[in-house]
Design an enzyme around this catalytic site. Structure first.
Site, PDB file in Angstrom:
ATOM      1  N   ARG A  10       5.471 -12.505   9.937  1.00 54.44           N
ATOM      2  CA  ARG A  10       6.120 -11.219   9.678  1.00 54.44           C
ATOM      3  C   ARG A  10       7.541 -11.242  10.209  1.00 54.44           C
ATOM      4  NH1 ARG A  10       2.120  -7.378   8.920  1.00 54.44           N
ATOM      5  NH2 ARG A  10       3.430  -5.559   9.097  1.00 54.44           N
ATOM      6  N   LYS A  21       4.606   0.756   9.082  1.00 55.74           N
ATOM      7  CA  LYS A  21       4.622   2.058   8.401  1.00 55.74           C
ATOM      8  C   LYS A  21       3.976   3.142   9.261  1.00 55.74           C
ATOM      9  CE  LYS A  21       3.185   0.160   4.607  1.00 55.74           C
ATOM     10  NZ  LYS A  21       2.472  -0.015   3.346  1.00 55.74           N
ATOM     11  N   GLU A  56       0.867  -1.173   0.000  1.00 54.49           N
ATOM     12  CA  GLU A  56       0.000   0.000   0.000  1.00 54.49           C
ATOM     13  C   GLU A  56       0.908   1.228   0.000  1.00 54.49           C
ATOM     14  OE1 GLU A  56      -2.693   0.411   3.328  1.00 54.49           O
ATOM     15  OE2 GLU A  56      -3.470   2.293   2.506  1.00 54.49           O
TER      16      GLU A  56
HETATM   17  P1  ATP Z   1       2.823  -2.018   7.748  1.00 54.61           P
HETATM   18  O1  ATP Z   1       2.209  -2.589   8.978  1.00 54.61           O
HETATM   19  O2  ATP Z   1       4.253  -1.701   7.895  1.00 54.61           O
HETATM   20  O3  ATP Z   1       2.055  -0.902   7.132  1.00 54.61           O
HETATM   21  P2  ATP Z   1       1.551  -3.621   5.861  1.00 54.61           P
HETATM   22  O4  ATP Z   1       1.410  -5.100   5.902  1.00 54.61           O
HETATM   23  O5  ATP Z   1       0.345  -2.835   6.130  1.00 54.61           O
HETATM   24  O6  ATP Z   1       2.781  -3.230   6.748  1.00 54.61           O
HETATM   25  P3  ATP Z   1       1.680  -3.401   3.047  1.00 54.61           P
HETATM   26  O7  ATP Z   1       2.150  -2.295   2.216  1.00 54.61           O
HETATM   27  O8  ATP Z   1       0.243  -3.748   3.032  1.00 54.61           O
HETATM   28  O9  ATP Z   1       2.153  -3.103   4.509  1.00 54.61           O
HETATM   29  O10 ATP Z   1       2.554  -4.697   2.792  1.00 54.61           O
HETATM   30  C1  ATP Z   1       2.867  -5.209   1.534  1.00 54.61           C
HETATM   31  C2  ATP Z   1       3.268  -6.641   1.720  1.00 54.61           C
HETATM   32  O11 ATP Z   1       4.394  -6.736   2.584  1.00 54.61           O
HETATM   33  C3  ATP Z   1       2.167  -7.445   2.354  1.00 54.61           C
HETATM   34  O12 ATP Z   1       2.027  -8.660   1.671  1.00 54.61           O
HETATM   35  C4  ATP Z   1       2.625  -7.655   3.767  1.00 54.61           C
HETATM   36  O13 ATP Z   1       2.126  -8.831   4.294  1.00 54.61           O
HETATM   37  C5  ATP Z   1       4.147  -7.659   3.610  1.00 54.61           C
HETATM   38  N1  ATP Z   1       4.788  -7.229   4.846  1.00 54.61           N
HETATM   39  C6  ATP Z   1       4.600  -6.078   5.512  1.00 54.61           C
HETATM   40  N2  ATP Z   1       5.316  -6.044   6.651  1.00 54.61           N
HETATM   41  C7  ATP Z   1       5.992  -7.216   6.707  1.00 54.61           C
HETATM   42  C8  ATP Z   1       6.895  -7.802   7.647  1.00 54.61           C
HETATM   43  N3  ATP Z   1       7.255  -7.162   8.757  1.00 54.61           N
HETATM   44  N4  ATP Z   1       7.389  -9.024   7.379  1.00 54.61           N
HETATM   45  C9  ATP Z   1       7.039  -9.682   6.250  1.00 54.61           C
HETATM   46  N5  ATP Z   1       6.188  -9.199   5.331  1.00 54.61           N
HETATM   47  C10 ATP Z   1       5.663  -7.980   5.552  1.00 54.61           C
HETATM   48 MG    MG Z   2      -1.364  -3.087   4.821  1.00 59.80          MG
END
Ligand code: ATP
Ligand code: MG
Length: 565
Positions: free
Chosen positions: A264, A274, A37
């Site tokens: 994660r 983020k 995102e």
């Molecule tokens: P954040 O909590 O940092 O915003 P998010 O999961 O909301 O992370 P996205 O941009 O939706 O962020 O993530 C894109 C992809 O990266 C998703 O498939 C998510 O599962 C993966 N991802 C995000 N954070 C991690 C992490 N700490 N370890 C492994 N994969 C991750």
């Molecule tokens: Mg997300």
């Protein structure tokens, strides 16, 4: 396949794919995607997901798409889209012509919603957010049906069209799936599919839409449109999988990717969210998304991390379903190992102490050869300038050795200046407060690249010619937080920012680096001998001096230097 891939045990996702291929599922194809995102910069956790998705595509000769999950325009920005594109490329992955946005599918998503309404599987609901929460029930108690649940198909079609046409205010109506208000899985209790958002300008679609689809609805359909075979996501989506499957089972799309969840990445002494990283940037706790202390890919890059070191890290931590928190040392070892191989050696004095070599002719300058890498002749050599006055590091001199391990310079003792001569300290000059301000030394002109005759000199220290050294600023970094798991702050009744390490940045203003470092491009990385690995920062100081960031310290400084001398 690389060597590690063939020798390492197959992780559970590889095992699933192997079995799918054996069973002839998806015609043996593997198609994955990385779906960020654009509401912030990518962090090291995303790197795990990128390496996994693109890595599997490479391994199975498949494809991996880059897809922006852009259904939440209020928090998203074009700046983030550009940064994400840049970071994924930098990591070394290529989506070729498969760059997509969920917003590319808004029209199709709308049509599928109409299909659900026509099938009596979605309805327009007028409950407000507060009421929706009340009706949803709890983990212990089933929810109650919305009074709007039984609207006719015609009425729903009309209301949904009017939602799109902008006739209703934010929050006045939502479109919901008609599933089961008594489901033990809260995500299945008539989840919202569309909400109304006026007055936001979407970075891709502008003002074309005032209704936006929810992530849980958009994601499976986007995956299916793109023909994804294995939709990998993190564990928190496990409970959403029944909804992922429900959406695809109830529309006419003819493709049903398999959602697989993995744990994660959490990294100690930092945060990987983020939302939290945005807070650090917006509240000025760091200088920006690319502050070298940030666990973002932009920060790590500015800190001197290489794409290879991050890929190596992701490979080492593995892919499992169990929650874990990785030590910072694992990441640091990856960059150390990479830079030990590739970083040219240089000399830089971080805390200068002047040394006057009294028996060295005034005005004389020698150009001495210095190898760029002690073990790699192919990396060549450069000239270092030697003259009557040099700087050494304050830590490399003590009037009296504190113990037998101290092999550096002491009053009356000898030490080798790396790549140059052996010097002896004849006199220590102090200021009125008793602080040492200068050493008077003499050199043995027979000791260039040769052992001194009749005596042993064990220590080797680095130095920079005082008349040729270039002044530079050096920034030393420590962990951003002084708590291993700042994310647990709320359990202790605190804010995660309460755990920020007040001394995570130390700026050294009066450093001297060898002449060859005067003109190096931002991003070039060196080993400053005995000090660590340093990268040229894009910035200069206000008075025009180069800035170097310490990427990571050296371990075993002494062991290495002594073995090599
Ligand atoms: P954040 O909590 O940092 O915003 P998010 O999961 O909301 O992370 P996205 O941009 O939706 O962020 O993530 C894109 C992809 O990266 C998703 O498939 C998510 O599962 C993966 N991802 C995000 N954070 C991690 C992490 N700490 N370890 C492994 N994969 C991750
Ligand atoms: Mg997300």
């Amino acid at each position: 396949m690389s060597e590690t891939e063939t020798t390492k045990p197959r992780h559970f996702i590889q095992q699933i794919i192997d079995a799918d291929i054996r069973a002839g599922k998806n015609n043996g194809k593997v198609a994955t995607r990385f779906p960020p995102e654009p509401n912030g910069y990518l962090h090291i956790g995303h790197a795990k997901s990128i390496c996994l998705n693109f890595g599997l595509a490479e391994e199975y000769n498949g494809t991996c798409n880059l897809r922006f999950d852009d259904t939440n325009p209020g928090k998203e920005k074009e700046e983030y889209v550009r940064a994400i594109i840049n970071d994924v490329k930098w990591l070394g992955y290529d989506w070729q012509d498969r760059l997509y946005y969920a917003s590319n599918y808004f029209e199709q998503l709308y049509d599928f919603a109409v299909e659900l309404i026509q099938a009596g599987k979605a309805y327009v609901c007028d409950l407000d957010a507060e009421q929706v929460r009340e009706y949803r029930g709890t983990l212990q108690e089933p929810g109650k049906n919305s009074p709007y649940r039984d609207r006719s198909v015609e009425e729903n079609l009309d209301l949904f069209a009017r939602m799109r046409a902008g006739e209703f205010a934010d929050g006045e109506k939502v479109l919901r799936a008609k599933i089961d208000m008594a489901s033990p899985n809260m995500n299945m209790r008539d989840p919202t599919l569309y909400r109304i958002r006026h007055g936001v300008i979407h970075h891709q679609t502008g003002e074309a839409w005032c209704i936006y689809p929810m992530y849980d609805y958009t994601h499976p359909i986007s995956d299916a449109i793109e023909g994804i075979t294995h939709s990998l996501c993190t564990l928190e989506f496990e409970d959403h999988r029944p909804l992922y499957d429900w959406v695809l089972d109830n529309i006419s799309i003819g493709c049903h990717p398999q959602q697989i969840e993995f744990s994660r990445l959490n990294l100690q002494y930092t945060v990987v969210s983020k939302r939290k990283l945005t807070q650090l940037v917006e509240n000025g706790h760091v200088s920006g998304w690319d502050d070298p202390r940030m666990p973002t890919l932009a920060g790590l890059r500015r800190r001197g991390f290489t794409p290879a070191s991050i890929r190596d890290f992701c490979n080492r931590i593995g892919v499992t379903k169990s929650d874990n928190s990785v030590e910072m040392g694992v990441l640091e070892n990856c960059i150390r190992e990479d830079l030990n191989e590739i970083a040219p050696r240089r000399m830089a004095v971080l805390n200068p102490l002047k040394v006057v070599i009294e028996n060295y002719p005034e005005g004389q300058v020698e150009e001495l050869d210095a190898p760029n890498h002690p073990q790699k002749e192919e990396m060549g050599k450069r000239k270092v300038l030697f003259s009557r006055e040099v700087y050494i590091d304050r830590d490399d001199f003590m009037e009296v050795a504190p113990n037998r391990k101290f092999k550096r310079l002491v009053a009356g003792g000898e030490v080798r200046l790396r790549n140059a001569y052996v010097i002896r300290c004849d006199e220590v000059i102090k200021d009125a407060q008793g602080e040492i301000i200068e050493l008077r030394c003499s050199y043995d002109d027979q000791t260039h690249n040769r052992a001194p005759e009749g005596r042993k000199v064990k220590g080797v220290i680095h130095w920079v010619s005082a008349s040729h050294g270039v002044k530079a600023q050096v920034r030393l970094y420590d962990r951003l937080f002084d708590h291993a798991t700042p994310e647990s702050a709320s359990k202790e009744g605190k804010e995660f920012t309460d755990y920020l390490n007040p001394s995570s940045l130390e700026v050294l203003e009066d450093c001297y680096v060898e002449t060859s470092l005067q003109e190096v491009a931002a991003g070039e990385i060196f080993q400053f001998e005995r000090e660590g690995y340093f990268v040229r920062d894009p910035e200069n100081t206000a008075d025009g001096h180069a800035v170097f960031n310490r990427t990571v310290t050296l371990r075993d400084t002494w062991a290495k230097i002594e073995a090599g001398s």
